[in-house]
Design a protein around this motif. Structure first.
Motif: not given
Lengths: 319, 228
Positions: B21-22, B26-27, B37-39, B44-47
């Motif tokens: 889901v978005v 923009g996340l 579950v990963v955001m 920033s290309s960070q998870g």
């Protein structure tokens, strides 16, 4: 990722017959298969397992003009969920409650598009308590679970005499001549006899005990039983279709399972079919062998079947 | 922000990805069949791991302006504040949860728990019993009505009074998918028997029934005034 359909084994039998023992054996046995299980009651399976999931039996009527066409809505939903863990298992076992009707379970695998795409029914396995079945002969569920089965375990053989066991086995073969019957203790049976049986594979349409086919009359006082028809000759496709359609419309609810191999006039290949209630599934099979005697074998398992009428009806389809 | 074709984040989940889901910011949020579950922040290309894998699948994610909900095999609904990703609530039920829906204003969450619809608005405010398992949920776009597809038709509750008996659209089949039109006038039902039914809210007793589809309807939505 494998896209092959997942084989599904349906496990039926009365409470206490040995279903859970069998299930635990399937889950712990080193047979090289990863098994997911759908159960109706948690807590019976003595194993903490991420792929043992619970459902509540929920019957959907299909309302397609066929009064016996019912499916299990809970299984449709649960199989959809489980398929997202497809890489974790390569066989699915569905345990039904002792009082469940096997027909909606079986029909789910033929009538729901999504389930049909992803799975393939392997076999219906019924565990019978050899000691206590006598108390259940008048219950429809007990007879139906035996009549629908491809594999029957006559369990607890250690608790009955050889004579009792022989009588029970004969009675069960009268009800269902298609099933493979095994005498067991503690539900012990080689896994090859349970998983990967391919009983619903049309290519293996018929495997009736030849002894049953040869016997002329089957005396039994049960309303449920097997009718086998073995006749030479070539079948007229059009007449067969008309007869079969009429038969399924009038007796579909009473026909539990049927299977057959037919010699269609003008065809070089065998025609094989199977059915559950009003649902019919048939296809052209391999060509007849050079030395093979072309003929027809049909087996019906059901309630109140009139063997003579069925045979006469089929003979009317011959050319 | 970034060019098409450029990977902004690449990571491996413990099992199949079951939902993405978005968020309006923009996340992105992704869930897996092993429960992670990963955001992901594509800028920033960070998870950021919101939930670690438990071995129990997450089947459904629901994104709203201020919330994220996740649920699955273990019967737990986890709620986080968005866009911070701070855990705010955890509701435990029994049975596999595979359907939930945020109200259009993003404040009220409806959850299918077997034969019940649980309504959460900062806390559980209603538990709506239905005789058969709820197959799908859909809020009308004005947020005033909540529809549930069941065996035998559709039940529609009004948010003004959850205790009031729901309106019922009876159909001789199992409704497996639901969609409202943007103006709230039409409700479309995709059914187990391979029919598609559309009702005009002003004339629910005269549904349009479309037959001849190749199989049961598994998805459907209204867009641009049309039903897809």
């Amino acid at each position: 990722m494998s896209t092959n359909p997942i084989p599904v084994t349906v496990l039926t039998g009365y409470l206490g017959a040995g279903k859970t023992t069998l299930l635990n054996r399937i889950l712990t046995h080193e047979h090289g298969r990863k098994v997911a299980v759908i159960v109706n009651e948690f807590g019976e399976v003595g194993i903490d397992h991420q792929l043992v999931v619970n459902t509540d039996e929920e019957i959907f009527e299909m309302n397609n003009g066929c009064i016996c066409c019912t499916v299990r809505g809970d299984l449709i939903r649960m199989i959809d969920n489980l398929m997202k863990r497809r890489d974790r298992f390569d066989h699915l076992v569905i345990e039904t409650t002792g009082l469940a009707d096997p027909a909606p379970v079986i029909q789910t695998f033929f009538m729901d598009d999504a389930v049909k795409e992803k799975t393939m029914l392997d076999a219906v396995v019924t565990v019978v308590d050899a000691k206590h079945i006598a108390q259940h002969w008048d219950a429809d569920e007990a007879l139906e679970q035996i009549a629908f089965a491809d594999v029957i375990l006559l369990n607890k053989q250690d608790l009955v005499s050889e004579a009792e066991m022989a009588a029970l086995e004969q009675r069960i073969r009268g009800l269902n001549a298609l099933a493979k019957v095994y005498r067991t203790q503690n539900s012990e049976l080689p896994m090859e006899a349970l998983l990967g049986v391919k009983a619903f594979d049309l290519a293996r349409a018929l495997a009736v005990d030849p002894g049953f086919l040869e016997e002329e009359a089957h005396e039994h006082d049960e309303t449920v039983g097997t009718v086998a028809i073995v006749v030479p000759g070539a079948v007229d496709g059009g007449k067969l279709e008309t007869w079969m359609k009429g038969l399924l419309q009038t007796q579909g609810p009473d026909i539990f399972r049927m299977k057959g191999i037919l010699n269609l006039a003008g065809e070089e290949a065998r025609f094989v079919f199977q059915g559950v209630h009003m649902m019919f599934d048939g296809k052209r099979d391999r060509p007849w062998g050079e030395d093979e005697v072309r003929g027809n074998q049909l087996v019906f398992i059901g309630r109140n079947l009139d063997g003579a009428a069925l045979k006469a009806g089929f003979l009317g389809c011959l050319r | 922000m970034f060019e098409i074709g450029e990977a902004v984040w690449v990571g491996a989940l413990g099992d199949y990805c079951t939902a993405i889901v978005v968020h309006a910011s923009g996340l992105w949020v992704a869930a897996s069949a092993s429960g992670e579950v990963v955001m992901i922040d594509p800028v920033s290309s960070q998870g950021q791991v919101l939930a670690a894998g438990t071995g129990m699948a997450v089947s459904v994610l629901g994104m709203a302006a201020a919330f994220l909900a996740a649920a699955g095999q273990d019967g737990v609904v986890s709620l986080w504040a968005m866009p911070s990703g701070r855990a705010i609530d955890r509701l435990s039920f029994s049975g596999w949860i595979d359907r939930l829906a945020w109200s259009p204003d993003g404040k009220v969450l409806a959850i299918v728990v077997g034969r019940e619809v649980v309504v959460w608005d900062q806390r559980i405010v209603a538990r709506l019993s239905v005789e058969t398992t709820v197959q799908d949920l859909a809020w009308s776009l004005d947020g005033r009505r909540l529809a549930a597809g069941v065996n035998g038709g559709v039940k529609i509750w009004s948010i003004e009074d959850w205790d009031r008996e729901p309106e019922v659209i009876r159909l001789p089949t199992v409704v497996v998918r639901l969609a409202w039109s943007a103006d709230g006038r039409y409700l479309a039902m995709g059914n187990q028997d391979a029919t598609l039914v559309v009702v005009d809210w002003g004339a629910v007793d005269r549904p349009w029934v479309m037959r001849g589809l190749g199989g049961k309807v598994r998805h459907g939505w209204f867009g641009g005034g049309r039903l897809w």
